[in-house]
Design an enzyme around this catalytic site. Structure first.
Site, PDB file in Angstrom:
ATOM      1  N   THR B 153      -4.144   6.494  31.685  1.00 37.17           N
ATOM      2  CA  THR B 153      -2.883   5.917  32.183  1.00 37.17           C
ATOM      3  C   THR B 153      -2.191   6.993  33.018  1.00 37.17           C
ATOM      4  O   THR B 153      -2.488   7.134  34.198  1.00 37.17           O
ATOM      5  CB  THR B 153      -1.985   5.418  31.037  1.00 37.17           C
ATOM      6  OG1 THR B 153      -1.823   6.444  30.075  1.00 37.17           O
ATOM      7  CG2 THR B 153      -2.593   4.193  30.384  1.00 37.17           C
ATOM      8  N   LYS B 175      -7.676   8.998  25.587  1.00 33.46           N
ATOM      9  CA  LYS B 175      -6.645   8.913  26.610  1.00 33.46           C
ATOM     10  C   LYS B 175      -5.307   9.150  25.931  1.00 33.46           C
ATOM     11  O   LYS B 175      -5.126   8.858  24.739  1.00 33.46           O
ATOM     12  CB  LYS B 175      -6.670   7.568  27.310  1.00 33.46           C
ATOM     13  CG  LYS B 175      -5.855   6.512  26.608  1.00 33.46           C
ATOM     14  CD  LYS B 175      -4.612   6.163  27.391  1.00 33.46           C
ATOM     15  CE  LYS B 175      -3.389   6.101  26.512  1.00 33.46           C
ATOM     16  NZ  LYS B 175      -2.144   6.007  27.276  1.00 33.46           N
ATOM     17  N   THR B 186      -3.119   8.959  17.103  1.00 28.19           N
ATOM     18  CA  THR B 186      -2.824   9.370  18.465  1.00 28.19           C
ATOM     19  C   THR B 186      -3.558   8.506  19.458  1.00 28.19           C
ATOM     20  O   THR B 186      -4.749   8.341  19.401  1.00 28.19           O
ATOM     21  CB  THR B 186      -3.180  10.827  18.781  1.00 28.19           C
ATOM     22  OG1 THR B 186      -2.408  11.182  19.925  1.00 28.19           O
ATOM     23  CG2 THR B 186      -4.618  11.055  19.140  1.00 28.19           C
ATOM     24  N   GLU B 266       2.403  14.840  29.631  1.00 31.72           N
ATOM     25  CA  GLU B 266       3.236  14.547  30.803  1.00 31.72           C
ATOM     26  C   GLU B 266       4.220  15.667  31.121  1.00 31.72           C
ATOM     27  O   GLU B 266       5.082  16.006  30.316  1.00 31.72           O
ATOM     28  CB  GLU B 266       4.034  13.264  30.549  1.00 31.72           C
ATOM     29  CG  GLU B 266       3.181  12.019  30.623  1.00 31.72           C
ATOM     30  CD  GLU B 266       3.902  10.766  30.131  1.00 31.72           C
ATOM     31  OE1 GLU B 266       4.993  10.898  29.593  1.00 31.72           O
ATOM     32  OE2 GLU B 266       3.332   9.673  30.315  1.00 31.72           O
ATOM     33  N   ASN B 385       8.962  10.133  33.111  1.00 32.51           N
ATOM     34  CA  ASN B 385       9.380   9.113  32.170  1.00 32.51           C
ATOM     35  C   ASN B 385      10.643   8.362  32.592  1.00 32.51           C
ATOM     36  O   ASN B 385      11.136   7.525  31.854  1.00 32.51           O
ATOM     37  CB  ASN B 385       9.556   9.739  30.785  1.00 32.51           C
ATOM     38  CG  ASN B 385       8.211  10.059  30.179  1.00 32.51           C
ATOM     39  OD1 ASN B 385       7.429   9.156  29.904  1.00 32.51           O
ATOM     40  ND2 ASN B 385       7.914  11.328  30.025  1.00 32.51           N
ATOM     41  N   SER B 390       6.814   2.803  32.038  1.00 35.97           N
ATOM     42  CA  SER B 390       5.496   3.055  31.457  1.00 35.97           C
ATOM     43  C   SER B 390       5.577   2.897  29.958  1.00 35.97           C
ATOM     44  O   SER B 390       6.649   2.778  29.407  1.00 35.97           O
ATOM     45  CB  SER B 390       4.998   4.455  31.823  1.00 35.97           C
ATOM     46  OG  SER B 390       5.866   5.433  31.296  1.00 35.97           O
TER      47      SER B 390
END
Lengths: 390, 390
Positions: B153, B175, B186, B266, B385, B390
């Site tokens: 993603t 992922k 997770t 991220e 974010n 998302s």
């Protein structure tokens, strides 16, 4: 409009050189009586700054004649030397108040101490003690707002509040712009009243007030080592409000200050109210509100004006509150984007362009509710908390 | 190097149009046996996506022949239609596998389903089902890395790992780049082995492995609705490792994948290991590590290369772990900046210029320890974010 609005108090704020900026950094609030009753709540953090440990002891004595506060250093995680420094500050404060133009009968055990700033460094006592001397000389019956200025750290505005009643009042000052988290007193707050009340009444009023105000704001989920809220009563008005009346006035001041704290939280671009309704218990409502308030993905979405209700549900799912995932409703600024745990009204209808955001989460399990106030997570928050030590 | 490294597995990844980018978004991993044993762990979030609810049921059947995964939509908070869509996906997968060039005896109850992407929107089934058909046709004995690509993603790199043993191996794909939090499986992870092991052995090995790997990483404290880790055993090697041998190999793969997840989190600029030593219990060590890892003020300080140990102590103080504030030691990148709860070595000695950060917290209460891996809180995290849903 501040701690010197109620009769029987004097206050001051001076620059002692603790802050590199040269801004005021030492404040003093004194109670001239005739009563000297007091109550206080302190941080729930187990790592407590030296001034918190000191002030907890002072409070047990049942009398607080003066509160001395400094910004420019938290005096937390400073070992035995840090505690000695707090003790010296209280002794020095008592000494200068005894010898001033309006001598007060005060010992170090009547002086509460509050500090705020960087954790882990000793205070420069060679600057602080002369600052206390200057603050004592500067005490005036209208000095409350100067005290409010002297306790600012990353605050952008000084915070004052008052609740006026017939013949008596409650006033307050506060500092705090980050490290605001639930289950604590919150930052440094001094509240005064010229009503007459014993320690037990003050304690009951203060705890009832902080429970629904300071304990329900959360800027970044981080609990400080120094947070203190002190309530002083002078009895100078001769008014004797009931516990309910006193609680209402103290709550009004605490609510006002708490909203000012959230409104000035570091780097915030949103002022967010999270109302949790339909909860089986008030504790459930508070737990859900806090978890959502503390969720970085929710906070960044709101910073981005994104009505991402899925992130809200994902946060609710990590709590132990009574709820069924397929019954929860969520509204953002009045638009019910989620009904029964799934998409409902079109999320594009949600207008997030303003500063104020209202999130309503209906758990549909009962009749209890609570509101938690928080902020978004912005670039400015990251900048303020990474660009320099604080 | 991936899920098709162990014998007995085929995999594929194709673009079905779920992602606006046109990148691969449907993956398939099938077990050709002779064994079809399996184990899995799922998110601890009470708001579970439809595919999680489905796969939990499949697992109870004791056989998993295929795992079908999609990015481009989480199918979470999608109500009864969302669950019907997951069911349809499993039925369609079983049907195409039964009718393919290498027909498999497989029913929908043997097909686990995993989804990832935005919460709260229905999947475009008109694209997903043809994608599954294409994925089934594309299955190859070396397709593992293409499956890894199709589940990305916000990941910037595909994540594969393998543990080679004499005559058998364990492989994995993963992922996950945000919403990484403790106490869950997770994100999406498929692990394969050609060892022969029954369901109970696989379950014991997988739980032991995830407990010290995926359960000890925390990027942003946010727990997902979709997290799933599935372990499939084909028995194709005829090897029968002991539970200890199998656990070691699965742990090796999980550790490798977990570090890849944190390394690709991220917006992270730091890869932070928080080692808590001297704890009275392992649970205390884990609790302290997680709380520090989850503290925004610690995370922003590290983003700013600031060895702000006071924020670390303030975070430790919010735990219920056994410790005395005046006994705790803290080292950052090998420099003991805090000893006995107060300043020790000069913080300016700490070099935070690199990506890797090692924080050691010695509670000095016992002999237990644990390490939690996390990231910093950066401008890029806020951007990723907040800039899009998302």
């Amino acid at each position: 409009m501040t701690v010197t609005t109620p009769k029987g108090f004097r206050a001051s704020g001076v620059a002692a050189g603790l802050k590199a900026s040269g801004n005021p950094d030492v404040a003093l609030v004194v109670n001239d009586g005739p009563d000297y009753t007091a109550a206080a709540v302190f941080t729930g953090n187990r790592v407590k700054a030296a001034p918190v440990l000191w002030s907890q002891q002072v409070l047990k004595g049942g009398v607080i004649r003066a509160v001395v506060l400094n910004s420019g250093g938290a005096n937390a995680c400073t070992g035995t030397q840090g505690f000695r420094d707090t003790h010296s500050t209280a002794e020095h404060t008592a000494a200068v108040l005894r010898s001033g133009p309006k001598p007060m009968m005060v010992g170090p055990g009547d002086v509460a101490v509050c500090s705020t700033g960087l954790i882990g460094e000793l205070l420069p006592m060679d600057k602080l003690l002369p600052g206390v001397t200057a603050a004592a000389k500067a005490l005036t019956a209208d000095g409350g707002s100067r005290a409010a200025e002297a306790i600012m750290t990353t605050d952008t505005v000084a915070k004052n509040a008052v609740a006026q009643r017939a013949g008596w009042s409650v006033g307050g000052i506060a500092k705090g712009a980050g490290m605001l988290a639930p289950a604590l007193a919150t930052m440094l707050v001094v509240i005064t009243t010229d009503a007459s009340a014993d320690n037990e009444t003050l304690d009951a009023a203060l705890r009832a007030a902080t429970r629904v105000t300071f304990d329900r704001i959360d800027a970044d989920g981080c609990m400080s080592t120094n947070d203190t809220v002190i309530l002083l009563a002078s009895g100078a008005s001769n008014a004797q409000p009931t516990l309910a009346e006193l609680t209402a006035a103290v709550t009004e001041v605490c609510h006002d200050l708490a909203q000012q704290l959230i409104g000035d939280a570091e780097g915030a671009t949103k002022h967010i109210a999270i109302e949790v309704a339909g909860a089986a218990s008030e504790a459930d409502a508070v737990q859900v509100g806090r978890v959502v308030a503390n969720n970085n993905l929710v906070k960044t979405a709101l910073f981005g004006n994104d009505p991402n209700w899925g992130r809200i549900l994902a946060a609710v799912g990590t709590t132990s509150a009574a709820f069924e995932p397929d019954r929860v409703d969520v509204a953002i600024n009045g638009v019910w984007v989620c009904k029964g745990g799934a998409a409902a009204e079109d999320r594009s209808k949600v207008d997030l362009s303003g500063r104020d955001v209202q999130i309503t989460i209906n758990l549909r399990e009962g009749e209890m509710s609570a509101t938690i106030w928080t902020t978004d997570l912005s670039h400015a928050y990251v900048h303020e908390n990474s660009a320099y030590s604080s």
